[in-house]
Design an enzyme around this catalytic site. Sequence first.
Site, PDB file in Angstrom:
ATOM      1  N   HIS A 480       0.824  -1.207   0.000  1.00 60.48           N
ATOM      2  CA  HIS A 480       0.000   0.000   0.000  1.00 60.48           C
ATOM      3  C   HIS A 480       0.860   1.260   0.000  1.00 60.48           C
ATOM      4  O   HIS A 480       0.520   2.257  -0.645  1.00 60.48           O
ATOM      5  CB  HIS A 480      -0.922  -0.011   1.225  1.00 60.48           C
ATOM      6  N   ARG A 587      -8.283  -1.223 -15.951  1.00 58.51           N
ATOM      7  CA  ARG A 587      -8.207  -2.346 -15.014  1.00 58.51           C
ATOM      8  C   ARG A 587      -9.385  -2.219 -14.041  1.00 58.51           C
ATOM      9  O   ARG A 587      -9.347  -1.396 -13.133  1.00 58.51           O
ATOM     10  CB  ARG A 587      -6.881  -2.332 -14.261  1.00 58.51           C
ATOM     11  N   ASP A 741       2.238 -10.690 -18.310  1.00 57.70           N
ATOM     12  CA  ASP A 741       1.955 -12.109 -18.146  1.00 57.70           C
ATOM     13  C   ASP A 741       2.579 -12.937 -19.258  1.00 57.70           C
ATOM     14  O   ASP A 741       3.086 -14.036 -19.017  1.00 57.70           O
ATOM     15  CB  ASP A 741       0.445 -12.353 -18.094  1.00 57.70           C
ATOM     16  N   CYS A 788      -0.654  -3.425 -24.302  1.00 57.81           N
ATOM     17  CA  CYS A 788      -1.076  -2.676 -23.113  1.00 57.81           C
ATOM     18  C   CYS A 788      -0.295  -3.103 -21.882  1.00 57.81           C
ATOM     19  O   CYS A 788      -0.589  -2.646 -20.784  1.00 57.81           O
ATOM     20  CB  CYS A 788      -2.573  -2.845 -22.864  1.00 57.81           C
TER      21      CYS A 788
END
Length: 858
Positions: A480, A587, A741, A788
């Site tokens: 965070h 997203r 990925d 992207c």
Amino acid sequence: MTAITLAAPLAGWAMPLAEVPDPAFAQGLVGTGMAIDPTVNELRSPCDGTVLSVHRARHACTVRTASGAEVLLHLGVDTVGLNGEGFTAHVRDGQAVRTGDRLISFDMDLVGSRALSLVSMMVVVNDGFTVDGQSVDREIAAGDPAMTVHGGSGADGVPSAADSEETGEGETGERTVVLPIASGLHARPAAALVAATKAYPGTVTIHCRERRANAKSVVALMGLGTMLGDRLTVRAAGPGAQDMAESIAVLIEGGLGDPVVAGAAAQTAPAALPAATPAPARPAVEEEVGPAFAPGEEVLLKGTIAVPGQAVGTVVRRFRSGLRVVEQGAGPEIEEPRLRQALDRVVAGLAQSAQRMPDHAAIFQAHRELLDDPELLDSALADIRAGKSAEWSWQRTARLQADALAGLADPRMAERAADLRDLEQQVLTALAGKAPEAGLADLPAGSIVLADEILPSDLAGVPAGRLAGIGMVHGGPTSHAVILAAALGVPTVVALGRQAERVPDGAPVVIDGNRGELMVFPSEDMLATTRTAVAARAARREENRRSSREDCRMADGTRIEVFANLGRVSDAPGAVLEGAEGCGLLRTEFLFLERQSAPTEDEQYQQYQQIADALEGRPLVIRTLDVGGDKPLSYLPLPKEENPVLGLRGVRVGLREPELLRAQIRAILRVKPAGVCRIMVPMIASPAELQAVRAMVDEERAKLSRAEPIELGAMIEVPSAALIADRISAVADFLSIGTNDLTQYVLAMDRGNPHVAAQLDALHPGVLRLIRLAVMGAKTHDRIVAVCGGSASDPMAAPLLIGLGVTELSATPAVIADLKAFIRTLRMEDCRRVAEAALATDSADEVRRLVAETWPAI
């Protein structure tokens, strides 16, 4: 002898214990009984009796019958690790219950997604009883006769193992051991401990925090409520007592069949300290990691890239020194109100932080939810009621929970440990009567902060221009605090290691977030060169921003579209200012994370519409929910997987949970104007998957009476998709390559694994060859190919991607102005030539050298 028929505590499929996917239950080590795969979310009492204990994790409880039989009811397999999440207890220890009374309710979706199995057990765990007549291999309703228990002579005639005294005479033995099991003595290790002690003719007891349990009773051991790091004293009485105590201690140290948490002894609270002795302060840096680096001693420290960028500045050390914590308290009537008041103060502070950083209010809301966790408060209050101080109790509880999170395999969940450490400090500060720490609000301009770990509360309200960079000894790139640092545009490097503690206050440093490096006491030449480069980059960026709103065309006139990757509503206006020609990747996970249930269709529609309005008619490509793998959702019922990165992810989740996907599709279809949105589906591996989604889109479009079609695209992230891009293009309206990925799958390197993540490079020739195959396949149907993934934001990748045939790049908003300016200097002929040469190299390093030699200004 008496016989009691137990009622089914749950409805579902009844099965023999031998079929339970837990060897301790399947082999009868815990007790004798049966199991049920439930179809309801409430556990009910199988008999009249008394609740002996409710486990601290609320996943199990034990009811003692009138005949003295102790019936353990255990919900699911490996559910103790949820630490009570998803479970609500409706009874307490010692409470009388009747057959059918509600004992525990549970969230089936949450528990089913996080546990190994929902199969639940009902077993008799104490000696002197036999079980027969199990009604198994059939559907059973709650309350139906389930099995018969024989034995006992009434509650007065059969003492509970939990209440058994040490009656052995003569030889005694004792050994203290630290519990190294993450979830404490839950059913499985408790059963293993009982199996090891049952044949011993004397008594064995386990003592923990002023409580004790008969080591021959599963229920008694579970009732101790032990946790990782607890100090257990094993006491034996009888022949060979010391040897017995030693052997049991060795078994506990070995984990009793559960994984052993390394360093559990170091994680224990200072239980052995005498009363009123303060916890030892953290030793000075020199005593732990060596002397401070000397001026003029040029040192390069390497870490992990978290937020890109470069900066020159002076070090401000913010390594935390522990607050003095006294173990013994002034009594529960004083300490409990002190803790509750401190928690209230911290909650108020979190609300203020959310107001100061409204775009990241969800982070502070997540902290609020951690404070609301009853397990945290209950554990701390238990210590307070045992005579400990509020400080000692809170610190011990928070650290044990944080250490358990830090040991999880999922890096995102492990990094939530930083949130707990943040809350630990805030509550201790409040208990000390001090004002909340100033965080980084009082920094001089140009500060580069070094810390063991920057906490989210440190960054709330930091003034613009004061913080030049962040370096952390620990931390991870998805914490965070890093998310907040990225929002502030502060170059950040994490995982620098303990050597960072040797950097003295005021030392000049260069932090390079592009390389994951920190140079300490750099040469004057390096300082000057870096300052010049940073200033030149800033000036060039301002110049590039002046023309960023213009269309992007190469020097030879070839049109290349540059879109933005967005992650929330507030990103869109800034992306337009930076020159984004649309959004190539929204997203949508921001709508689904950090909450207890899925967003409704209306919630999603409102957010998508706001983004479309902010883009002012520019294209908006919305990726359907991409979770699973490294992005779990607590409320999404996904099974536990050995390798989630290769399991239920992306489109596979959507097809498994069609109503979730359909709600998202409907929300997208409602966005106005009708032609502005496109739908993009992640992790496509075959044409059939995209055809299934297209059928859903067509059905939902018809229900909404929408005449206009909507473009449906496939993400190329799986190597098989690149290899059969021609077949997928026959179904898709466009393709978009997700290089993050795709790279990890091609190179067989998990991007969440710190040991190999540094070697992941999308410019590897193998990845580039697959991109070329995808482009060639798309050409057979005249489909546009976009990129992207992360490489779209890398200037070195741009000429290669363009040379391979990519015509759209979707990048991080902050780089768009510079990226468009660079593309305007390129010629297609040069891009194709260098791309072909790159395909013939052996490594990503060779590819990068080739690009740097051709375009040295990058």
